[in-house]
Design a protein around this motif. Structure first.
Motif, PDB file in Angstrom:
ATOM      1  N   LEU A   1      -7.674  -4.392   4.394  1.00 44.22           N
ATOM      2  CA  LEU A   1      -6.538  -3.432   4.060  1.00 44.22           C
ATOM      3  C   LEU A   1      -7.028  -2.317   3.513  1.00 44.22           C
ATOM      4  CD1 LEU A   1      -3.919  -6.017   2.848  1.00 44.22           C
ATOM      5  CD2 LEU A   1      -3.483  -4.547   4.852  1.00 44.22           C
ATOM      6  N   ILE A   2      -7.610  -2.378   2.478  1.00 41.28           N
ATOM      7  CA  ILE A   2      -8.427  -1.210   1.851  1.00 41.28           C
ATOM      8  C   ILE A   2      -8.794  -0.204   2.778  1.00 41.28           C
ATOM      9  CG2 ILE A   2      -9.945  -0.412   0.235  1.00 41.28           C
ATOM     10  CD1 ILE A   2      -9.275  -2.919  -1.674  1.00 41.28           C
ATOM     11  N   ALA A   3      -9.814  -0.842   3.483  1.00 41.32           N
ATOM     12  CA  ALA A   3     -10.720   0.060   4.418  1.00 41.32           C
ATOM     13  C   ALA A   3      -9.603   0.774   5.415  1.00 41.32           C
ATOM     14  CB  ALA A   3     -11.525  -0.949   5.270  1.00 41.32           C
ATOM     15  N   VAL A   4      -8.942   0.243   6.234  1.00 35.55           N
ATOM     16  CA  VAL A   4      -7.830   0.672   7.306  1.00 35.55           C
ATOM     17  C   VAL A   4      -7.089   1.695   6.762  1.00 35.55           C
ATOM     18  CG1 VAL A   4      -5.929   0.171   9.033  1.00 35.55           C
ATOM     19  CG2 VAL A   4      -7.990  -1.429   8.746  1.00 35.55           C
ATOM     20  N   LEU A   5      -6.490   1.373   5.521  1.00 33.35           N
ATOM     21  CA  LEU A   5      -5.645   2.399   4.870  1.00 33.35           C
ATOM     22  C   LEU A   5      -6.342   3.780   4.432  1.00 33.35           C
ATOM     23  CD1 LEU A   5      -3.228  -0.052   2.803  1.00 33.35           C
ATOM     24  CD2 LEU A   5      -2.647   1.382   4.811  1.00 33.35           C
ATOM     25  N   ALA A   6      -7.541   3.411   3.838  1.00 39.77           N
ATOM     26  CA  ALA A   6      -8.203   4.517   3.464  1.00 39.77           C
ATOM     27  C   ALA A   6      -8.642   5.472   4.549  1.00 39.77           C
ATOM     28  CB  ALA A   6      -9.475   4.028   2.660  1.00 39.77           C
ATOM     29  N   VAL A   7      -9.075   4.770   5.795  1.00 37.31           N
ATOM     30  CA  VAL A   7      -9.561   5.719   6.959  1.00 37.31           C
ATOM     31  C   VAL A   7      -8.245   6.528   7.356  1.00 37.31           C
ATOM     32  CG1 VAL A   7      -9.972   5.452   9.559  1.00 37.31           C
ATOM     33  CG2 VAL A   7     -11.282   4.106   7.783  1.00 37.31           C
ATOM     34  N   CYS A   8      -6.911   5.688   7.420  1.00 35.19           N
ATOM     35  CA  CYS A   8      -6.027   6.510   7.820  1.00 35.19           C
ATOM     36  C   CYS A   8      -5.665   7.855   6.950  1.00 35.19           C
ATOM     37  CB  CYS A   8      -4.652   5.570   7.699  1.00 35.19           C
ATOM     38  SG  CYS A   8      -4.529   4.442   9.039  1.00 35.19           S
ATOM     39  N   LEU A   9      -5.651   7.498   5.607  1.00 36.07           N
ATOM     40  CA  LEU A   9      -5.385   8.666   4.750  1.00 36.07           C
ATOM     41  C   LEU A   9      -6.404   9.687   4.471  1.00 36.07           C
ATOM     42  CD1 LEU A   9      -3.519   6.924   1.668  1.00 36.07           C
ATOM     43  CD2 LEU A   9      -2.727   8.078   3.464  1.00 36.07           C
ATOM     44  N   GLY A  10      -7.844   9.115   4.528  1.00 38.11           N
ATOM     45  CA  GLY A  10      -8.982  10.263   4.956  1.00 38.11           C
ATOM     46  C   GLY A  10      -8.615  11.081   6.188  1.00 38.11           C
ATOM     47  N   THR A  11      -8.196  10.637   7.268  1.00 32.99           N
ATOM     48  CA  THR A  11      -8.057  11.254   8.564  1.00 32.99           C
ATOM     49  C   THR A  11      -6.878  12.153   8.019  1.00 32.99           C
ATOM     50  OG1 THR A  11      -8.886   9.421   9.813  1.00 32.99           O
ATOM     51  CG2 THR A  11      -7.295  10.975  10.840  1.00 32.99           C
ATOM     52  N   GLN A  12      -5.865  11.559   7.540  1.00 33.07           N
ATOM     53  CA  GLN A  12      -4.654  12.577   7.241  1.00 33.07           C
ATOM     54  C   GLN A  12      -5.107  13.835   6.460  1.00 33.07           C
ATOM     55  OE1 GLN A  12      -0.901  10.682   5.567  1.00 33.07           O
ATOM     56  NE2 GLN A  12      -1.329  12.110   3.777  1.00 33.07           N
ATOM     57  N   THR A  13      -5.854  13.424   5.351  1.00 34.52           N
ATOM     58  CA  THR A  13      -6.177  14.473   4.431  1.00 34.52           C
ATOM     59  C   THR A  13      -6.979  15.709   5.172  1.00 34.52           C
ATOM     60  OG1 THR A  13      -6.350  13.007   2.591  1.00 34.52           O
ATOM     61  CG2 THR A  13      -7.443  15.178   2.286  1.00 34.52           C
ATOM     62  N   ALA A  14      -8.061  15.235   6.159  1.00 30.75           N
ATOM     63  CA  ALA A  14      -8.789  16.157   6.734  1.00 30.75           C
ATOM     64  C   ALA A  14      -7.763  17.112   7.684  1.00 30.75           C
ATOM     65  CB  ALA A  14      -9.632  15.418   7.689  1.00 30.75           C
ATOM     66  N   VAL A  15      -6.981  16.554   8.312  1.00 30.17           N
ATOM     67  CA  VAL A  15      -6.012  16.937   9.345  1.00 30.17           C
ATOM     68  C   VAL A  15      -5.088  18.211   8.436  1.00 30.17           C
ATOM     69  CG1 VAL A  15      -4.029  16.762  10.720  1.00 30.17           C
ATOM     70  CG2 VAL A  15      -5.916  15.376  10.889  1.00 30.17           C
ATOM     71  N   VAL A  16      -4.469  17.770   7.424  1.00 23.76           N
ATOM     72  CA  VAL A  16      -3.929  18.629   6.507  1.00 23.76           C
ATOM     73  C   VAL A  16      -4.511  19.730   6.053  1.00 23.76           C
ATOM     74  CG1 VAL A  16      -2.514  19.075   4.410  1.00 23.76           C
ATOM     75  CG2 VAL A  16      -2.214  16.843   5.966  1.00 23.76           C
ATOM     76  N   ARG A  17      -5.999  19.429   5.797  1.00 26.63           N
ATOM     77  CA  ARG A  17      -6.840  20.536   5.145  1.00 26.63           C
ATOM     78  C   ARG A  17      -7.336  21.581   6.418  1.00 26.63           C
ATOM     79  NH1 ARG A  17     -10.784  20.953   1.154  1.00 26.63           N
ATOM     80  NH2 ARG A  17     -12.745  22.383   1.862  1.00 26.63           N
ATOM     81  N   ILE A  18      -7.495  21.138   7.601  1.00 30.08           N
ATOM     82  CA  ILE A  18      -7.755  22.101   8.616  1.00 30.08           C
ATOM     83  C   ILE A  18      -6.489  22.714   8.778  1.00 30.08           C
ATOM     84  CG2 ILE A  18      -8.087  21.967  11.296  1.00 30.08           C
ATOM     85  CD1 ILE A  18      -9.511  19.371  10.691  1.00 30.08           C
ATOM     86  N   MET A  19      -5.244  22.515   8.958  1.00 28.60           N
ATOM     87  CA  MET A  19      -4.278  23.127   8.925  1.00 28.60           C
ATOM     88  C   MET A  19      -4.121  24.472   7.753  1.00 28.60           C
ATOM     89  SD  MET A  19      -1.034  20.635   9.985  1.00 28.60           S
ATOM     90  CE  MET A  19      -0.818  19.748   8.879  1.00 28.60           C
ATOM     91  N   GLY A  20      -4.706  24.119   6.826  1.00 26.35           N
ATOM     92  CA  GLY A  20      -4.777  25.276   5.748  1.00 26.35           C
ATOM     93  C   GLY A  20      -3.508  24.992   4.942  1.00 26.35           C
ATOM     94  N   ALA A  21      -2.884  23.949   4.823  1.00 27.45           N
ATOM     95  CA  ALA A  21      -1.690  23.654   3.786  1.00 27.45           C
ATOM     96  C   ALA A  21      -2.136  23.491   2.486  1.00 27.45           C
ATOM     97  CB  ALA A  21      -0.933  22.426   4.315  1.00 27.45           C
ATOM     98  N   ARG A  22      -2.591  24.552   1.720  1.00 23.75           N
ATOM     99  CA  ARG A  22      -3.226  24.337   0.431  1.00 23.75           C
ATOM    100  C   ARG A  22      -2.380  24.113  -0.615  1.00 23.75           C
ATOM    101  NH1 ARG A  22      -5.042  29.163   2.595  1.00 23.75           N
ATOM    102  NH2 ARG A  22      -3.427  30.171   1.784  1.00 23.75           N
ATOM    103  N   ASP A  23      -1.051  24.135  -0.471  1.00 23.01           N
ATOM    104  CA  ASP A  23       0.013  24.153  -1.445  1.00 23.01           C
ATOM    105  C   ASP A  23       0.280  22.466  -1.368  1.00 23.01           C
ATOM    106  OD1 ASP A  23       0.126  26.520  -2.204  1.00 23.01           O
ATOM    107  OD2 ASP A  23       1.889  27.384  -1.020  1.00 23.01           O
ATOM    108  N   LEU A  24       0.372  21.973  -0.439  1.00 27.07           N
ATOM    109  CA  LEU A  24       0.620  20.447  -0.192  1.00 27.07           C
ATOM    110  C   LEU A  24      -0.238  19.596   0.830  1.00 27.07           C
ATOM    111  CD1 LEU A  24       4.346  21.208   1.318  1.00 27.07           C
ATOM    112  CD2 LEU A  24       3.849  20.264  -0.961  1.00 27.07           C
ATOM    113  N   THR A  25      -1.266  18.982  -0.063  1.00 26.69           N
ATOM    114  CA  THR A  25      -2.359  18.511   0.599  1.00 26.69           C
ATOM    115  C   THR A  25      -1.790  17.019   0.868  1.00 26.69           C
ATOM    116  OG1 THR A  25      -3.205  17.730  -1.772  1.00 26.69           O
ATOM    117  CG2 THR A  25      -4.028  20.080  -0.603  1.00 26.69           C
ATOM    118  N   THR A  26      -0.927  16.622   0.391  1.00 27.07           N
ATOM    119  CA  THR A  26      -0.592  15.306   0.867  1.00 27.07           C
ATOM    120  C   THR A  26      -1.249  14.020  -0.195  1.00 27.07           C
ATOM    121  OG1 THR A  26      -1.527  14.387   2.501  1.00 27.07           O
ATOM    122  CG2 THR A  26       0.226  15.821   3.012  1.00 27.07           C
TER     123      THR A  26
END
Length: 241
Positions: free
Chosen positions: A128-153
């Motif tokens: 569970l830890i691994a799968v959820l962390a992979v999901c949120l790591g992917t999400q964080t990278a995508v949000v970063r690529i979008m340049g949403a500096r005010d809302l990093t999630t």
């Protein structure tokens, strides 16, 4: 907000706040149910690793280590997805598709937890830890690529610092300050909701995160694209007498 966002701010901001709330839910589930580990807040995991060296702390080393490794893996995956989206001409919908995939994973985990096929102890805990962390790591990278500096999630330290610094020196715009404050409060609300909901249901916390992530994905898949600079200038010129 960044010009790289795939949809207008009216759609992007609610979507990002929903992802932030979902992160609070998931981190509450992991920290309180899976033995003191975060899957979105890597700063917390690094600190937990440091605290664990104190005799009698009772803190696990394995959980934070698994979370950090999985989060990095997810971030690498998010970076590859971003580059593939740009290289293949996938348009502006690839972030929404990524969030939709995340929602599918959350839904599957909630179903497995609810049916009893997946537990929260032993090896399943680390799965569970691994799968959820992979999901949120992917999400964080995508949000970063979008340049949403005010809302990093997932990271609110910078949002909190930016809010305070912007207020102190008067450099932050009203809109950006509001988004930063909303990011902090939304994460807090998600953590509170997760902690309280865990008293009733474990699977329901992950299920709620799945539902919110699904709506967030819809915001990025269905929202209109942002106006170009030329369109903004044309609109401004038409509005002037």
């Amino acid at each position: 907000m960044s010009d790289r966002l795939p949809v207008t701010g009216r759609w992007a901001v609610p979507g990002l706040l929903l992802l932030t709330f979902a992160t609070g839910l998931v981190d509450a589930f992991c920290y309180l149910q899976l033995g003191r580990a975060f899957v979105g807040n890597m700063t917390g995991n690094v600190l937990l690793l440091g605290f664990s060296v104190a005799p009698g702390s009772g803190l696990s080393v394995a959980g934070p280590l698994v979370a950090i490794a999985a989060f990095v893996t997810g971030s690498l995956l998010g970076g590859r997805i971003g580059r593939a989206g740009a290289d293949t001409g996938a348009g502006r919908r690839w972030p929404g598709a990524t969030f939709a995939g995340e929602a599918v994973v959350f839904t599957a985990l909630a179903a497995l937890l609810g049916s009893g096929l997946l537990g929260t102890r032993g090896v399943p805990r680390y799965v569970l830890i691994a799968v959820l962390a992979v999901c949120l790591g992917t999400q964080t990278a995508v949000v970063r690529i979008m340049g949403a500096r005010d809302l990093t999630t997932t990271v609110i330290t910078q949002a909190l610092a930016g809010f305070a610094a912007g207020s102190a020196v008067g450099q932050g715009t009203g809109a950006s300050q509001l988004r930063k404050a909303a990011s902090v409060l939304t994460m807090l609300a998600g953590a509170i909701a997760g902690a309280l909901l865990l008293r009733v249901t474990t699977a329901g916390v992950v299920g709620l995160a799945a539902a919110l992530t699904t709506v967030a994905a819809g915001c990025f898949l269905l929202g209109p694209p942002p106006r170009t600079r030329n369109e903004k200038e044309a609109t401004g010129a038409a509005a002037r007498p």
